[in-house]
Design a protein around this motif. Sequence first.
Motif, PDB file in Angstrom:
ATOM      1  N   PRO A  97     116.547  -1.825 -24.654  1.00 35.74           N
ATOM      2  CA  PRO A  97     117.211  -0.520 -24.797  1.00 35.74           C
ATOM      3  C   PRO A  97     116.307   0.681 -24.533  1.00 35.74           C
ATOM      4  O   PRO A  97     116.802   1.789 -24.346  1.00 35.74           O
ATOM      5  N   TYR A  98     114.974   0.478 -24.555  1.00 38.47           N
ATOM      6  CA  TYR A  98     114.061   1.606 -24.384  1.00 38.47           C
ATOM      7  C   TYR A  98     113.625   1.780 -22.938  1.00 38.47           C
ATOM      8  O   TYR A  98     112.648   2.476 -22.659  1.00 38.47           O
ATOM      9  N   ILE A  99     114.344   1.177 -22.026  1.00 41.48           N
ATOM     10  CA  ILE A  99     113.898   1.091 -20.640  1.00 41.48           C
ATOM     11  C   ILE A  99     113.855   2.452 -19.938  1.00 41.48           C
ATOM     12  O   ILE A  99     113.149   2.629 -18.954  1.00 41.48           O
ATOM     13  N   LEU A 100     114.595   3.445 -20.452  1.00 41.96           N
ATOM     14  CA  LEU A 100     114.619   4.765 -19.826  1.00 41.96           C
ATOM     15  C   LEU A 100     113.726   5.779 -20.538  1.00 41.96           C
ATOM     16  O   LEU A 100     113.886   6.986 -20.368  1.00 41.96           O
ATOM     17  N   GLY A 101     112.806   5.296 -21.339  1.00 43.95           N
ATOM     18  CA  GLY A 101     111.861   6.199 -21.979  1.00 43.95           C
ATOM     19  C   GLY A 101     112.390   6.920 -23.200  1.00 43.95           C
ATOM     20  O   GLY A 101     111.795   7.908 -23.648  1.00 43.95           O
ATOM     21  N   VAL A 102     113.498   6.423 -23.749  1.00 45.50           N
ATOM     22  CA  VAL A 102     114.109   7.083 -24.904  1.00 45.50           C
ATOM     23  C   VAL A 102     113.148   7.120 -26.094  1.00 45.50           C
ATOM     24  O   VAL A 102     112.984   8.151 -26.749  1.00 45.50           O
ATOM     25  N   SER A 103     112.513   5.988 -26.383  1.00 41.30           N
ATOM     26  CA  SER A 103     111.639   5.925 -27.555  1.00 41.30           C
ATOM     27  C   SER A 103     110.400   6.800 -27.384  1.00 41.30           C
ATOM     28  O   SER A 103     109.933   7.432 -28.338  1.00 41.30           O
ATOM     29  N   SER A 104     109.866   6.862 -26.164  1.00 40.22           N
ATOM     30  CA  SER A 104     108.685   7.693 -25.925  1.00 40.22           C
ATOM     31  C   SER A 104     109.015   9.173 -26.083  1.00 40.22           C
ATOM     32  O   SER A 104     108.229   9.944 -26.649  1.00 40.22           O
ATOM     33  N   GLY A 105     110.182   9.567 -25.595  1.00 38.87           N
ATOM     34  CA  GLY A 105     110.619  10.946 -25.763  1.00 38.87           C
ATOM     35  C   GLY A 105     110.812  11.295 -27.225  1.00 38.87           C
ATOM     36  O   GLY A 105     110.378  12.353 -27.699  1.00 38.87           O
ATOM     37  N   ALA A 106     111.462  10.394 -27.965  1.00 39.48           N
ATOM     38  CA  ALA A 106     111.685  10.616 -29.394  1.00 39.48           C
ATOM     39  C   ALA A 106     110.358  10.708 -30.145  1.00 39.48           C
ATOM     40  O   ALA A 106     110.226  11.491 -31.092  1.00 39.48           O
ATOM     41  N   SER A 107     109.372   9.932 -29.723  1.00 39.68           N
ATOM     42  CA  SER A 107     108.064   9.956 -30.382  1.00 39.68           C
ATOM     43  C   SER A 107     107.392  11.324 -30.243  1.00 39.68           C
ATOM     44  O   SER A 107     106.740  11.797 -31.178  1.00 39.68           O
ATOM     45  N   VAL A 108     107.557  11.962 -29.083  1.00 38.34           N
ATOM     46  CA  VAL A 108     106.997  13.300 -28.898  1.00 38.34           C
ATOM     47  C   VAL A 108     107.655  14.279 -29.873  1.00 38.34           C
ATOM     48  O   VAL A 108     106.974  15.081 -30.530  1.00 38.34           O
ATOM     49  N   GLY A 109     108.987  14.199 -29.987  1.00 34.90           N
ATOM     50  CA  GLY A 109     109.692  15.083 -30.906  1.00 34.90           C
ATOM     51  C   GLY A 109     109.254  14.892 -32.344  1.00 34.90           C
ATOM     52  O   GLY A 109     109.013  15.859 -33.075  1.00 34.90           O
ATOM     53  N   ALA A 110     109.135  13.634 -32.754  1.00 35.89           N
ATOM     54  CA  ALA A 110     108.704  13.336 -34.122  1.00 35.89           C
ATOM     55  C   ALA A 110     107.271  13.791 -34.364  1.00 35.89           C
ATOM     56  O   ALA A 110     106.943  14.337 -35.425  1.00 35.89           O
ATOM     57  N   THR A 111     106.409  13.594 -33.369  1.00 33.58           N
ATOM     58  CA  THR A 111     105.002  13.984 -33.504  1.00 33.58           C
ATOM     59  C   THR A 111     104.864  15.496 -33.660  1.00 33.58           C
ATOM     60  O   THR A 111     104.067  15.984 -34.474  1.00 33.58           O
ATOM     61  N   LEU A 112     105.640  16.250 -32.890  1.00 38.05           N
ATOM     62  CA  LEU A 112     105.596  17.707 -32.993  1.00 38.05           C
ATOM     63  C   LEU A 112     106.006  18.190 -34.383  1.00 38.05           C
ATOM     64  O   LEU A 112     105.409  19.128 -34.928  1.00 38.05           O
ATOM     65  N   VAL A 113     107.002  17.547 -34.954  1.00 41.29           N
ATOM     66  CA  VAL A 113     107.458  17.937 -36.296  1.00 41.29           C
ATOM     67  C   VAL A 113     106.398  17.603 -37.340  1.00 41.29           C
ATOM     68  O   VAL A 113     106.055  18.430 -38.199  1.00 41.29           O
ATOM     69  N   ILE A 114     105.864  16.395 -37.291  1.00 41.01           N
ATOM     70  CA  ILE A 114     104.922  15.931 -38.323  1.00 41.01           C
ATOM     71  C   ILE A 114     103.576  16.629 -38.226  1.00 41.01           C
ATOM     72  O   ILE A 114     102.979  17.019 -39.239  1.00 41.01           O
TER      73      ILE A 114
END
Length: 347
Positions: A97-114
């Motif tokens: 399911p992560y084949i389109l980079g969804v998880s990597s994109g979400a990780s950037v968003g989470a990292t910016l918040v934290i």
Amino acid sequence: MKIKKLMILYTMLTICLLIVMTVAIMVGSVGLTPLTVWQILLDKIGVDLGQKVGNAQQIIIWEIRMPRVLLAAIVGAALAISGAAIQAIVRNSIADPYILGVSSGASVGATLVILVGAFSFLGMYALSISAFIFALLSIVIVFGLARVQGRTSVIRLLLAGIAVSLVFSAITNFLLMMSKQQNAIQAVMHWMLGSLAGAKWMNIWIPALALVVVFIILLINYRQLNALLMGEEAATTLGIHLEKFRLFIIVAVSLLVGVVVAISGSIGFVGLIIPHIVRMFVGSNYKNVLPFSALAGAIFLVVADIVARIVIAPQEMPIGIITALCGSPFFIWMLRKQKYSFGEGES
């Protein structure tokens, strides 16, 4: 597979899911009995058994453990059906399911918040919303890169997904490298490996709704998914507009994965191995693969969450480590097989 056998298997998986969910609610620093768990659950839906249960136990079961267990089941089911759909769309048995980079994109968003407090004005929803926005951004970028002269091919999508995933991963690593906050770095790493600790009633209805909608969409289109397994020529002969159908399913699945990842972090291997296991028992007909994948995925992640909570108690292990330890041996075994049947072809 005969309908009677399918119904027996479906019933067994449903009972198994109820059992593991009950056990998951019981597990914790405060021990609970199955009777107490079901007394409170039935009481909440209006079935009064006439027995009193303490307020502390009600809070533990209904407010703390029940949302977490439900989220585990929802995330497991969502990742499993997403993996099954993506594998049919790209006709590749190792797609996930992560084949389109969804998880990597979400990780950037989470990292910016934290790390830097981005989207702090959103309060408790900042992490989930930021992760989803960047997951959605990754999808938009991938489709933008993959579309050439008004056409989007699966190969371009996959290559664009890999490229975007690498870029977002680099951004996340850069942010971690520049940060001096050790506690925040640990929080980011914990989130990236998957965690259900933030589950609350107020934030599980969105992934639940997304799961139901996408599941119905996939089930309605199960014949088209079956046709794709036979090859592009056969699917075209059956009247399927390949490009439009693929894009429609990929968008729907990517949005579901984005919603799930925004709350649970990146939990690997569920969408990769569960569809394979299900096909071994029910065959490759997506009319059966989808519902059984949802049940099996839910069971798998609820069990993984139980292990994650007890293996290094009182601390909690990231659930992604558990799924990787379980999924990797199966994946290696699958690779060592001389043949693996995948629809009408072999991978």
